[in-house]
Design an enzyme around this catalytic site. Structure first.
Site, PDB file in Angstrom:
ATOM      1  N   LYS A 111      51.104 114.548  33.671  1.00 56.33           N
ATOM      2  CA  LYS A 111      51.468 114.759  32.270  1.00 56.33           C
ATOM      3  C   LYS A 111      50.810 113.709  31.380  1.00 56.33           C
ATOM      4  O   LYS A 111      50.384 114.014  30.268  1.00 56.33           O
ATOM      5  CB  LYS A 111      52.983 114.714  32.097  1.00 56.33           C
ATOM      6  CG  LYS A 111      53.715 115.896  32.721  1.00 56.33           C
ATOM      7  CD  LYS A 111      55.215 115.747  32.541  1.00 56.33           C
ATOM      8  CE  LYS A 111      56.004 116.841  33.234  1.00 56.33           C
ATOM      9  NZ  LYS A 111      57.446 116.533  33.248  1.00 56.33           N
ATOM     10  N   LYS A 192      51.318 129.064  38.159  1.00 55.48           N
ATOM     11  CA  LYS A 192      52.746 129.314  38.338  1.00 55.48           C
ATOM     12  C   LYS A 192      53.282 130.032  37.103  1.00 55.48           C
ATOM     13  O   LYS A 192      52.722 129.934  36.013  1.00 55.48           O
ATOM     14  CB  LYS A 192      53.495 128.016  38.618  1.00 55.48           C
ATOM     15  CG  LYS A 192      53.856 127.188  37.410  1.00 55.48           C
ATOM     16  CD  LYS A 192      54.793 126.057  37.862  1.00 55.48           C
ATOM     17  CE  LYS A 192      55.593 125.553  36.676  1.00 55.48           C
ATOM     18  NZ  LYS A 192      56.317 124.319  36.932  1.00 55.48           N
ATOM     19  N   LYS A 195      56.386 130.064  30.765  1.00 52.46           N
ATOM     20  CA  LYS A 195      56.477 130.660  29.442  1.00 52.46           C
ATOM     21  C   LYS A 195      55.253 130.290  28.608  1.00 52.46           C
ATOM     22  O   LYS A 195      54.699 131.133  27.906  1.00 52.46           O
ATOM     23  CB  LYS A 195      57.747 130.169  28.755  1.00 52.46           C
ATOM     24  CG  LYS A 195      58.114 131.024  27.577  1.00 52.46           C
ATOM     25  CD  LYS A 195      59.613 131.180  27.429  1.00 52.46           C
ATOM     26  CE  LYS A 195      59.900 132.133  26.284  1.00 52.46           C
ATOM     27  NZ  LYS A 195      60.526 131.472  25.134  1.00 52.46           N
TER      28      LYS A 195
END
Ligand code: TRP
Length: 330
Positions: A111, A192, A195
């Protein structure tokens, strides 16, 4: 009875990946253990996010959890930020967490790499996660494999706190409860299901939309024509079958795929029927909850009150052992 804690970020409406990978299992666990499930909004704000939509995404996630079958009479379902002790314990645990361990977390490295400026909250994410679980002295933590490193760190934090401060009260070392469900990929069959990638089937999708989305979804890439036999082991649609279809159907699907008895569309039609049968009651429960928005917020308030009663007791023990002066101390 063992205590279970798990959390899910308020990404808005649940999709079938969340459902098969986590929530369906939570619904089962609430019948076997003493469970707490939290919508972890404090975790969600460690990365770029839109404050204008966070509260609605939090509600939508809660609607999804209740519609999926979490029962406020059986499990404590609440919003993390409604119980301020999470943030407080996070701070206290920061003082026993080795910086090097935080910097070694692969999720942090991933991240952080994608960010120009890395907030300290992103580094401390796993400490907040440790606080979530330890606050309730939970011993079982249902998570996916991607969380195993965070779980190991959580245990290390518990050990360090115990060795420094324990005196009649110790944090148990929580164990991961790995789900056996195979991870569902997105409809593209590549990444994966997520959204933000737009490759999902939502849990509240209409029967028409479910079919519209399944039709073009990726299958075994080596199966080019209708006559080619397929390999279910590398087909994401087969993985989804395993989540929604009964064992006999799964066997039949695998056989007809390997022998090219069915084309991919035949297989998807059977899947669509089974998905629609499973998801219709969930969609209807969600609609009923949405029609009365107060019910969800009331349920969440009740959950937070129960969680907070446990959290307060733990914090009393922790504060005293860490030497903090109590307000009521003479
Ligand atoms: N980090 C977890 C995830 O992204 C969510 C989470 C937050 C969690 N706190 C938790 C999971 C505590 C288990 C226990 O999936």
């Amino acid at each position: 009875m063992a205590r279970v804690f798990s959390g899910i970020q308020p990404s808005g409406e649940l999709h079938i990946g969340n459902y098969l990978g986590a929530v369906e299992n939570w619904v089962r666990l609430q019948h076997q253990h003493d469970c707490l499930f939290s919508v972890v909004d404090l975790h969600a704000i460690t990365q770029a996010y839109d404050p204008a939509t966070l509260s609605q995404r939090t509600i939508d996630m809660a609607v999804g959890l209740f519609a999926s079958g979490l029962d406020s009479e059986r499990a404590i379902v609440f919003v993390q930020s409604h119980v301020p002790e999470h943030a407080e314990l996070n701070w206290l645990l920061n003082t026993v967490t080795p910086l090097g361990e935080l910097e070694r977390q692969t999720q942090f490295k991933d991240k952080a790499q994608r960010q120009e400026s890395v907030p300290a909250g992103l580094l401390n994410y796993p400490v907040l996660q440790a606080a979530d679980v330890l606050l309730y002295e939970a011993t079982l933590v249902p998570v996916g494999e991607d969380q195993l490193q965070h779980l190991e760190l959580m245990r290390e934090i518990a050990r360090r706190w115990n060795s420094r401060f324990a005196d009649g009260f110790t944090f148990p070392e929580p164990q991961a409860l790995l789900s056996t469900a195979k991870r569902v990929l997105g409809l593209d069959g590549q990444a994966k299901m997520s959204k933000s990638l737009g490759n999902t089937i939502g849990l509240f999708e209409s029967p028409e939309t479910i079919w519209e989305k399944l039709k073009p979804a990726a299958t075994d890439p080596a199966r080019v024509t209708r006559k080619d036999p397929g390999n279910p082991d590398v087909c994401n649609i087969f993985t989804i079958h395993q989540g929604f279809s009964p064992p006999d159907t799964i066997k039949l699907v695998a056989h007809n795929c390997r022998t090219a008895g069915w084309g991919c569309l035949d297989c998807k039609r059977v899947l669509a029927d089974n998905m629609i049968a499973a998801l219709t009651p969930i969609r209807e429960r969600a609609e009923a909850l949405r029609a009365k928005p107060r019910t969800v917020t009331d349920l969440l308030r009740g959950g937070a009150a129960k969680a907070r009663a446990i959290a307060r007791r733990t914090m009393g023990q922790v504060r005293r052992r860490m030497g903090l002066l109590g307000e009521a101390d003479g």
